[in-house]
Design an enzyme around this catalytic site. Structure first.
Site, mmCIF file in Angstrom:
data_model
loop_
_atom_site.group_PDB
_atom_site.id
_atom_site.type_symbol
_atom_site.label_atom_id
_atom_site.label_comp_id
_atom_site.label_asym_id
_atom_site.label_seq_id
_atom_site.Cartn_x
_atom_site.Cartn_y
_atom_site.Cartn_z
ATOM 1 N N HIS A 106 13.459 -22.096 -56.385
ATOM 2 C CA HIS A 106 14.381 -23.194 -56.672
ATOM 3 C C HIS A 106 13.647 -24.522 -56.511
ATOM 4 O O HIS A 106 13.563 -25.077 -55.419
ATOM 5 C CB HIS A 106 15.585 -23.142 -55.716
ATOM 6 C CG HIS A 106 16.693 -24.079 -56.069
ATOM 7 N ND1 HIS A 106 17.961 -23.647 -56.397
ATOM 8 C CD2 HIS A 106 16.734 -25.433 -56.174
ATOM 9 C CE1 HIS A 106 18.722 -24.691 -56.667
ATOM 10 N NE2 HIS A 106 17.982 -25.796 -56.527
ATOM 11 N N GLU A 346 27.382 -26.340 -53.749
ATOM 12 C CA GLU A 346 26.614 -27.433 -53.133
ATOM 13 C C GLU A 346 27.600 -28.557 -52.796
ATOM 14 O O GLU A 346 27.578 -29.636 -53.370
ATOM 15 C CB GLU A 346 25.517 -27.934 -54.080
ATOM 16 C CG GLU A 346 24.533 -28.884 -53.427
ATOM 17 C CD GLU A 346 23.471 -29.401 -54.393
ATOM 18 O OE1 GLU A 346 22.608 -30.188 -53.951
ATOM 19 O OE2 GLU A 346 23.494 -29.036 -55.582
ATOM 20 N N HIS A 371 21.688 -23.099 -53.605
ATOM 21 C CA HIS A 371 22.279 -23.794 -52.452
ATOM 22 C C HIS A 371 23.296 -22.914 -51.714
ATOM 23 O O HIS A 371 23.107 -22.588 -50.557
ATOM 24 C CB HIS A 371 22.890 -25.135 -52.833
ATOM 25 C CG HIS A 371 21.890 -26.133 -53.272
ATOM 26 N ND1 HIS A 371 21.032 -26.779 -52.413
ATOM 27 C CD2 HIS A 371 21.557 -26.590 -54.518
ATOM 28 C CE1 HIS A 371 20.236 -27.586 -53.084
ATOM 29 N NE2 HIS A 371 20.529 -27.488 -54.369
#
Length: 497
Positions: A106, A346, A371
């Protein structure tokens, strides 16, 4: 009378002692059972790994115990900007720096490298700069001749500005536009929307600088180099695939940009055969109409047709609270035929459309969740994630800088680690907040988030998770090479004794 009293007291004390022993035993059993639920619990350490583990844990315990008794001096209780350089001098940080970390799954295209690197790019030939009248912002563009585009003041060549002014002062002024780091972050970034506004301005401001085709390719090549230097062996990059341009007036579309990525990846692998390469996750912005999304999917399919082994999949990005929820794109995403790697959760909100993106991501068959900050509030969904083996791409420092959590001890990663969730550590946009590619995130997760008892087994499992949950085709090759590097790493720790 007294002998009887003495006998009774003795019996009472013996009984209390026995009860105490039973409670202590039960306490130890409960703690041991809970520790066996943690990430890495199933790993069996070799004799040499056990010795290395003692060295690492001695350093960890000393730092944490000092922080426990002296919290105002403990680095990780402060804002990341205050301690990011200080921790680099610790022995434990240096050990983690040298540790094989597996993969970064990521990371965003132009957020990987720091402001000093970006500043160097402004020394490239043919770069023009335009400042706002109040000097509060700046525009860039590469051109052979003075640009004709809108400018609040006037376009000037970067090299001319440096030649006619104090270059050191000019560079210091310019550098501030390439970082979120400030000396008073709590005062400047008062809330999530404010910090995101600064964050997005970085990408808007630097867009014309980075999308000059030679710079784009150089930036990506140097990103791969930085990953390798931080002991990362494989990368999955999220990119908006913006159109690129050159000095001849050519404009390159998103498919061309993907081809550019592939070409640079192959060149880097040729230059550094010990690096296992990279794949793309096409991740355009989420605040769009359905017709625009359909076009995104069309582009992704075209890239997949041309480069099926290079495109990992599809995602949607930008500030999740302000973007369109996934449920608005259900039909198009469900029938896209693409592998999905959604940002979801998130947010600090609970029960809102942003929070419930987590449900949609899971139901749409996402391979991983970016996330997953809010997932901790959903016990049923946590079970589903674990059952479906959906990895959680956790970015601790990003969540701190972008105002989801102030105290890393309260990060939901602590819960995910304690319950052996399929966690992968990543770094999101480390360059924008001047973190190292991945070491800072490992350090903060290990020292500030995980249990005081979490040890080398957890670190090893996190690195292995990044390989297991990657889209790399021959994972056994990654894992085999990782094990070789890991044992060399263990040997280097033993030399510290």
């Amino acid at each position: 009378m007294w002998p009887l009293t003495i006998i009774l007291l003795t019996n009472i004390l013996l009984a209390m002692s026995q009860i105490h022993k039973i409670v202590l035993k039960e306490r130890e059993t409960l703690i041991e059972r809970e520790l066996k639920m943690m990430v890495g619990y199933s790993i069996e350490l070799s004799a040499t790994e056990l010795v290395a583990n003692e060295i690492i844990m001695d350093l960890k315990r000393k730092e944490i115990d000092y922080g426990f008794w002296n919290p105002k001096y403990y680095h990780l209780l402060k804002h990341f900007f205050e301690y990011k350089e200080l921790v680099k001098d610790t022995k434990l940080y240096k050990i983690l720096k040298s540790m094989p970390k597996g993969a970064v799954l990521h990371g965003h295209d132009t957020g990987m490298l720091g402001p000093d690197y970006v500043l160097e790019l402004t020394y490239c030939d043919d770069l023009w700069i335009c400042f706002k009248e109040d000097q509060s912002d700046v525009n860039f563009v590469f051109a052979k001749h003075r640009p004709t585009g809108w400018c609040a003041t006037k376009w000037e060549r970067a090299m001319d500005i440096r030649r006619t002014t104090n270059a050191t002062e000019f560079d210091a002024k310019l550098r501030k536009f390439f970082t979120l780091v400030v000396v008073n972050p709590q005062e400047v970034y008062t809330d999530l929307d404010t910090v995101w506004d600064y964050f997005m301005k970085y990408f808007i401001r630097t867009g014309p600088l980075f999308t000059y085709k030679p710079v784009w390719e150089k930036y990506y090549y140097d990103t791969l180099f930085a990953l390798r230097e931080d002991n990362v062996m494989y990368f999955e990059i999220r990119t908006v695939l913006p159109p690129l341009y050159d000095l001849e007036g050519n404009i390159y579309n998103s498919v061309d940009t993907a081809k550019s990525y592939k070409r640079v990846t192959e060149k880097f692998k040729k230059d550094y055969p010990d690096f296992f390469g990279a794949k793309l996750i096409y991740a355009p912005v989420r605040s769009v109409a359905r017709e625009t999304l359909k076009n995104y999917i069309k582009v992704a399919k075209e890239i997949h047709k041309l480069m099926p082994d290079f495109l990992a999949g599809f995602d949607l990005v930008s500030q999740e609270d302000l973007g369109k929820p996934l449920k608005e794109f259900y039909p198009d995403l469900a029938k896209s035929g693409l592998n999905l790697y959604f940002h979801a959760g998130e947010t600090n909100w609970y029960g809102t459309s942003t929070d419930e993106n987590l449900f949609d991501a899971v139901l749409l068959g996402t391979k991983r969740i970016g996330h997953a900050f809010a997932l901790v509030k959903h016990p049923l969904l946590m079970k589903e994630v674990k059952k479906r083996k959906i990895a959680l791409e956790v970015n601790v420092i990003s969540n701190v800088v972008l105002k989801l959590v102030d105290d890393v001890r309260n990060h939901p990663l602590a819960t995910y680690l304690s319950q052996n969730m399929p966690v992968v550590l990543s770094s999101d946009d480390p360059g924008v907040w001047e973190a190292e590619i991945l070491t800072h995130d490992f350090y903060v997760a290990f020292m500030g988030v995980s249990s005081r008892h979490a040890d080398l087994k957890m670190l090893k499992q996190l690195a292995l998770n990044s390989l297991y949950y990657s889209s790399y085709g021959e994972k056994h090759k990654l894992v085999r090479e990782f094990q070789i590097r890991w044992m060399k790493f263990i040997g280097s720790i033993l030399k510290m004794k």
